[in-house]
Design a protein around this motif. Structure first.
Motif, PDB file in Angstrom:
ATOM      1  N   UNK A  58      -5.886   2.903  -4.758  1.00 13.62           N
ATOM      2  CA  UNK A  58      -5.944   2.807  -3.202  1.00 13.62           C
ATOM      3  C   UNK A  58      -7.182   3.464  -2.609  1.00 13.62           C
ATOM      4  N   UNK A  59      -7.612   4.392  -3.014  1.00 16.49           N
ATOM      5  CA  UNK A  59      -8.647   5.273  -2.420  1.00 16.49           C
ATOM      6  C   UNK A  59     -10.021   4.299  -2.619  1.00 16.49           C
ATOM      7  N   UNK A 189       1.276   9.633  -0.113  1.00 19.60           N
ATOM      8  CA  UNK A 189      -0.140   9.351  -0.813  1.00 19.60           C
ATOM      9  C   UNK A 189      -0.797   8.211   0.168  1.00 19.60           C
ATOM     10  N   UNK A 190      -0.841   8.531   1.084  1.00 14.04           N
ATOM     11  CA  UNK A 190      -1.817   7.509   2.048  1.00 14.04           C
ATOM     12  C   UNK A 190      -2.738   8.313   3.216  1.00 14.04           C
ATOM     13  N   UNK A 191      -3.736   8.111   3.129  1.00 12.10           N
ATOM     14  CA  UNK A 191      -4.880   8.799   3.830  1.00 12.10           C
ATOM     15  C   UNK A 191      -4.953   8.261   5.250  1.00 12.10           C
ATOM     16  N   UNK A 192      -5.629   9.270   6.345  1.00  7.36           N
ATOM     17  CA  UNK A 192      -6.179   8.502   7.488  1.00  7.36           C
ATOM     18  C   UNK A 192      -7.031   7.286   7.327  1.00  7.36           C
ATOM     19  N   UNK A 196      -6.859   3.516   8.937  1.00  2.24           N
ATOM     20  CA  UNK A 196      -7.873   3.052   9.914  1.00  2.24           C
ATOM     21  C   UNK A 196      -8.280   1.847   9.254  1.00  2.24           C
ATOM     22  N   UNK A 197      -8.371   1.706   8.070  1.00  2.00           N
ATOM     23  CA  UNK A 197      -9.044   0.515   7.610  1.00  2.00           C
ATOM     24  C   UNK A 197      -7.646  -0.512   7.628  1.00  2.00           C
TER      25      UNK A 197
END
Length: 341
Positions: A58-59, A189-192, A196-197
């Motif tokens: 995911x990253x 487990x979700x980043x900013x 945004x993307x």
């Protein structure tokens, strides 16, 4: 409507054929090394989706999706943007400078850094479009050459005037924690950067399917002369598409700096090869935004699984890059292998 459905089915068939053929050819390559192709592919699949592999996939998908969409936007309108590296570098450095030196609160600084990266990357691609329109230098050539300029310029800046003397690496100072993008939202487990993307991807897909600009871009990509006769201002459209493509690449650079690396290090943004993997994903998807996103996530999983396979079986992870190249080659060979009567 029927024609559009048939075209979609044809594209999906071409993509699936390319993947299946590449998997078979890749299996032959793996077999030549003495390894079991089935074991290799199972290890790649497990490494990409199990345990920490899913988080890494995911990253890695965030910059890959961004660079793939940047290439797809240009391809949709008949442009080939080979300058993603340079636009990402310029955007990443602009984000780092704003995050380090603009005296505003942390959250506002992060927002300004993202905006600066978008503008810097977009303007850098726009300059290449201006060279095409004014001097006749093809956009793909100008954008590629601008990447070398950006690489040299950013390397000089982080090695000398902007370098952090406390480290032994050619890199800037570390971005303060208040100006960074959160790595987790509500302990998920979700980043900013992912959020945004995701928002950017949704906007691009909606514009491509329902927006006037999306329709004009598709029409120009299919037949620029017809689009011009239909009233499309090709000069203005070229500048707009180039700016948006570069802006998205610049945004990717900012997301990597503010969300993962926290400082601009010479060569760190280019090492993973996001630009060329993104371009391959866009080509595989034939510039369709939805298919481009899917292909990008697939390539991200393939690369992450490749590292896991290397650790488990001792085979080089470069085999996954060979598989990516085979997929594109099979896609290119399909019209010849299945020539219509």
């Amino acid at each position: 409507m029927i024609a559009a459905a048939l075209d979609t089915k044809s594209r999906l068939a071409a993509i699936l054929f390319s993947i299946v053929a590449a998997v078979l050819l890749g299996g032959l390559v793996v077999g030549l090394t003495g390894a079991n192709p089935i074991s290799v592919y199972l290890e790649i699949a497990k490494g990409a989706v199990l345990g920490r592999g899913l988080d890494e996939t995911l990253a890695r998908s965030v910059p890959l999706v961004g660079m793939a969409l940047a290439a797809a936007i240009a391809l949709r309108a008949g442009l080939v943007n080979l300058g993603g590296d340079g636009q990402m570098l310029i955007g990443g450095l602009a984000a780092a400078l704003v995050a380090l030196y603009v005296p505003v609160p942390g959250v506002a600084r992060a927002v300004l850094a993202l905006a600066a990266a978008i503008c810097a990357g977009g303007l850098y691609a726009w300059l290449a479009a201006i060279l095409q329109l004014s001097l006749g230098i093809p956009f793909l050539i100008a954008s590629l050459l601008f990447s070398y300029i950006a690489r040299g310029l950013t390397s000089y800046l982080v090695r000398y005037p902007l370098r952090d003397p406390a480290t032994g690496m050619p890199e800037t100072y570390r971005v303060a924690s208040g100006a960074r993008l959160p790595a987790h939202i509500f302990d998920l487990p979700v980043s900013m950067a992912m959020i945004v993307m995701a928002v950017v991807a949704i906007v691009i897909v909606v514009n491509d399917r329902s927006g006037v600009n999306g329709f004009e871009w598709r029409m120009t990509g299919l037949n620029a002369r017809f689009a011009q006769y239909s009233g499309v201002n090709l000069s203005r459209q070229t500048q707009r598409v180039a700016f948006l493509s570069g802006a998205l690449a610049g945004l990717v650079g900012a997301l990597l700096i503010l969300g993962q690396q926290y400082r601009f290090t010479d060569g760190a943004l280019l090492a993973p090869g996001y630009t060329w993997s993104g371009l391959m994903a866009a080509v595989l998807a034939m510039a369709s935004p939805i298919a481009t996103i899917v292909a990008s996530v697939f390539f991200a999983a393939l690369q992450v699984g490749g590292f896991s396979m290397e650790r488990a079986l001792g085979l080089p992870a470069v085999l996954t890059w060979v598989l990516q190249a085979l997929i594109i080659l099979c896609l290119a060979a399909r019209p010849i292998l299945f020539r219509k009567r």
